[in-house]
Enzyme design. Structure first.
Site, PDB file in Angstrom:
ATOM      1  N   LYS A  66      11.712  -0.413   5.448  1.00  0.00           N
ATOM      2  CA  LYS A  66      10.686   0.585   5.087  1.00  0.00           C
ATOM      3  C   LYS A  66       9.341  -0.094   4.793  1.00  0.00           C
ATOM      4  O   LYS A  66       9.290  -1.298   4.498  1.00  0.00           O
ATOM      5  CB  LYS A  66      11.155   1.371   3.866  1.00  0.00           C
ATOM      6  CG  LYS A  66      11.259   0.532   2.608  1.00  0.00           C
ATOM      7  CD  LYS A  66      11.943   1.271   1.476  1.00  0.00           C
ATOM      8  CE  LYS A  66      11.985   0.369   0.259  1.00  0.00           C
ATOM      9  NZ  LYS A  66      12.980   0.804  -0.732  1.00  0.00           N
TER      10      LYS A  66
ATOM     11  N   TYR B 144     -19.610 -11.765  -6.653  1.00  0.00           N
ATOM     12  CA  TYR B 144     -20.070 -10.607  -7.435  1.00  0.00           C
ATOM     13  C   TYR B 144     -20.185 -10.953  -8.910  1.00  0.00           C
ATOM     14  O   TYR B 144     -19.266 -11.505  -9.500  1.00  0.00           O
ATOM     15  CB  TYR B 144     -19.106  -9.432  -7.257  1.00  0.00           C
ATOM     16  CG  TYR B 144     -19.311  -8.707  -5.942  1.00  0.00           C
ATOM     17  CD1 TYR B 144     -20.486  -7.982  -5.705  1.00  0.00           C
ATOM     18  CD2 TYR B 144     -18.357  -8.762  -4.936  1.00  0.00           C
ATOM     19  CE1 TYR B 144     -20.686  -7.321  -4.495  1.00  0.00           C
ATOM     20  CE2 TYR B 144     -18.548  -8.103  -3.731  1.00  0.00           C
ATOM     21  CZ  TYR B 144     -19.713  -7.398  -3.517  1.00  0.00           C
ATOM     22  OH  TYR B 144     -19.914  -6.751  -2.326  1.00  0.00           O
TER      23      TYR B 144
HETATM   24  C1  PLP Z   1      14.073  -0.088  -0.912  1.00  0.00           C
HETATM   25  C2  PLP Z   1      15.458   0.389  -0.940  1.00  0.00           C
HETATM   26  C3  PLP Z   1      16.541  -0.502  -0.859  1.00  0.00           C
HETATM   27  C4  PLP Z   1      16.374  -2.008  -0.799  1.00  0.00           C
HETATM   28  O1  PLP Z   1      16.210  -2.558  -2.063  1.00  0.00           O
HETATM   29  P1  PLP Z   1      16.048  -4.156  -2.226  1.00  0.00           P
HETATM   30  O2  PLP Z   1      15.978  -4.355  -3.687  1.00  0.00           O
HETATM   31  O3  PLP Z   1      14.773  -4.494  -1.546  1.00  0.00           O
HETATM   32  O4  PLP Z   1      17.214  -4.786  -1.595  1.00  0.00           O
HETATM   33  C5  PLP Z   1      17.807   0.029  -0.802  1.00  0.00           C
HETATM   34  N1  PLP Z   1      18.020   1.348  -0.840  1.00  0.00           N
HETATM   35  C6  PLP Z   1      17.011   2.246  -0.931  1.00  0.00           C
HETATM   36  C7  PLP Z   1      17.314   3.689  -0.960  1.00  0.00           C
HETATM   37  C8  PLP Z   1      15.701   1.792  -0.983  1.00  0.00           C
HETATM   38  O5  PLP Z   1      14.703   2.687  -1.080  1.00  0.00           O
END
Ligand code: PLP
Length: 361
Positions: free
Chosen positions: A35, A270
């Site tokens: 994701k 800045y």
């Molecule tokens: C992001 C996510 C994961 C992965 O988690 P990690 O800590 O990066 O391994 C797993 N399940 C869901 C539903 C997620 O949103």
């Protein structure tokens, strides 16, 4: 130009280490979470690496991400299918047999067309997304009524990183959810869906814990949703002493825009918040907070990998470093940046904008 270098050797080593610890005899249980542009690493690039080691299942954020990599996995679950208001993308996803929609509320069951493949998300105690366990019978009714295909039932254990009993309480809750689901499957003549509940730290923890040996294979998880581990980080409380060596796969490189020879006590950027304590060459480099890098500001001290001081404040498209070199590595491990900003590696990484070029090593 700046670029994010992806070390494929580290990725493959992380894969082997995770597989060894989590599912040595069932490597197909290892799923990859891609994701948010693979946590900022480049969706297509990481998906290709995962495909090279034949990881069969992936999780993405939305319909657009799913379509970009649909040919590389046997199973792809869209975790937040309702977050992109694009009917054409949704329609295209519905036509692909290997794309599944996560369903986190009962209403969505009425919106999906006949034949849609779903993974039902159930709340097991994180109290974030998912239907209430007591609504399971109602959900099954709707699934059958609307002729949806139930591919999976899952939850998210939100306590994998923490010492304490909540992690196990949530696992117990999910066990009850699984038992109830199997009964409902029998009643409604549905085949058993796949079960999953754990992310990186949780999956490593359960393999590490003698307490949680489920003896019924039907009730054990079919899948582990591994994200941060593949990218080379473990964010669990150190006290859990999870024995695994993971290596960050991404390093961020920048190139020089221009150099100036400055005198002691001249001020830079800045509001001139950086002041030289000696004569020095200062150069600007081609990345800034507009590219998703965090905005280093007065009072924060970070150096490049080579040890050159980054001079606050970071601008939108560039930053100043006390160096004359053409190309520098801002980091090959984001823990220092995460600590400086009082956050976690996930946030530093997922901020990196997709337009940053990727170089696979
Ligand atoms: C992001 C996510 C994961 C992965 O988690 P990690 O800590 O990066 O391994 C797993 N399940 C869901 C539903 C997620 O949103």
């Amino acid at each position: 130009m700046p670029f994010l270098q992806i070390n494929s050797h580290h990725f493959f080593a992380n894969y082997q280490a995770l597989r060894q610890k989590i599912a040595p005899n069932n490597p197909e249980k290892l799923a990859i979470v891609l994701k948010d542009n693979a946590y900022g690493h480049g969706l297509k690039e990481i998906a290709q690496l995962a495909n090279n080691v034949k990881i069969p299942s992936a999780f993405v954020k939305n319909t657009k991400e799913a379509l970009e990599i649909h040919s590389l996995f046997q199973h792809i679950t869209i975790l937040y299918p309702q977050t992109l208001p694009d009917e054409a993308l949704l329609k295209e996803c519905l036509e692909k047999p290997n794309l599944y929609f996560a369903v986190a509320n009962l209403d969505f069951l009425n919106l999906l067309p006949k034949g849609a493949k779903i993974e039902l998300k159930v709340n097991s105690g994180m109290n974030r997304n998912g239907i209430c366990p007591t609504d399971l019978p109602l959900a099954f009714e709707k699934i059958v009524q609307n002729q949806l295909e139930l591919v999976g039932i899952f939850t998210h254990n939100g306590f994998g990183d923490d010492l304490g009993s909540e992690f196990f309480t949530q696992q117990d809750n999910f066990l009850q959810i699984k038992k109830e689901s199997l009964k409902l499957c029998e009643n409604f003549h549905l085949s058993k869906p796949r079960f999953h509940s754990l992310s990186t730290s949780g999956a490593l923890r359960i393999k590490n814990s003698p307490k949680n040996q489920l003896d019924s294979p039907e009730l054990s998880d079919d899948l582990y949703r591994i994200g941060i581990g593949f990218y080379g980080y473990l964010c669990a409380d150190l006290i859990l002493e999870i024995p695994i060596r993971l290596q960050p796969i991404a390093s961020l490189w920048v190139n020089k825009i221009s150099s100036l020879s400055l005198k002691k006590s001249q001020r830079i950027g800045y509001s001139g918040v950086s002041k030289l304590d000696r004569d020095a060459i200062v150069s600007t480099y081609d990345i800034g907070y507009g590219d998703g890098l965090f905005r280093l500001r007065e009072g924060m001290e970070l150096c490049t990998k080579e040890g050159f001081k980054i001079l606050p404040r970071v601008s939108m498209d560039c930053l100043s470093i006390q160096s004359h070199h053409q190309c520098l590595c801002l980091f090959d491990n984001v823990w220092e940046w995460a600590k400086a900003f009082n956050t976690i590696p996930y946030e530093i990484l997922s901020h990196l904008k997709p337009h940053i070029p990727k170089q696979i090593l």
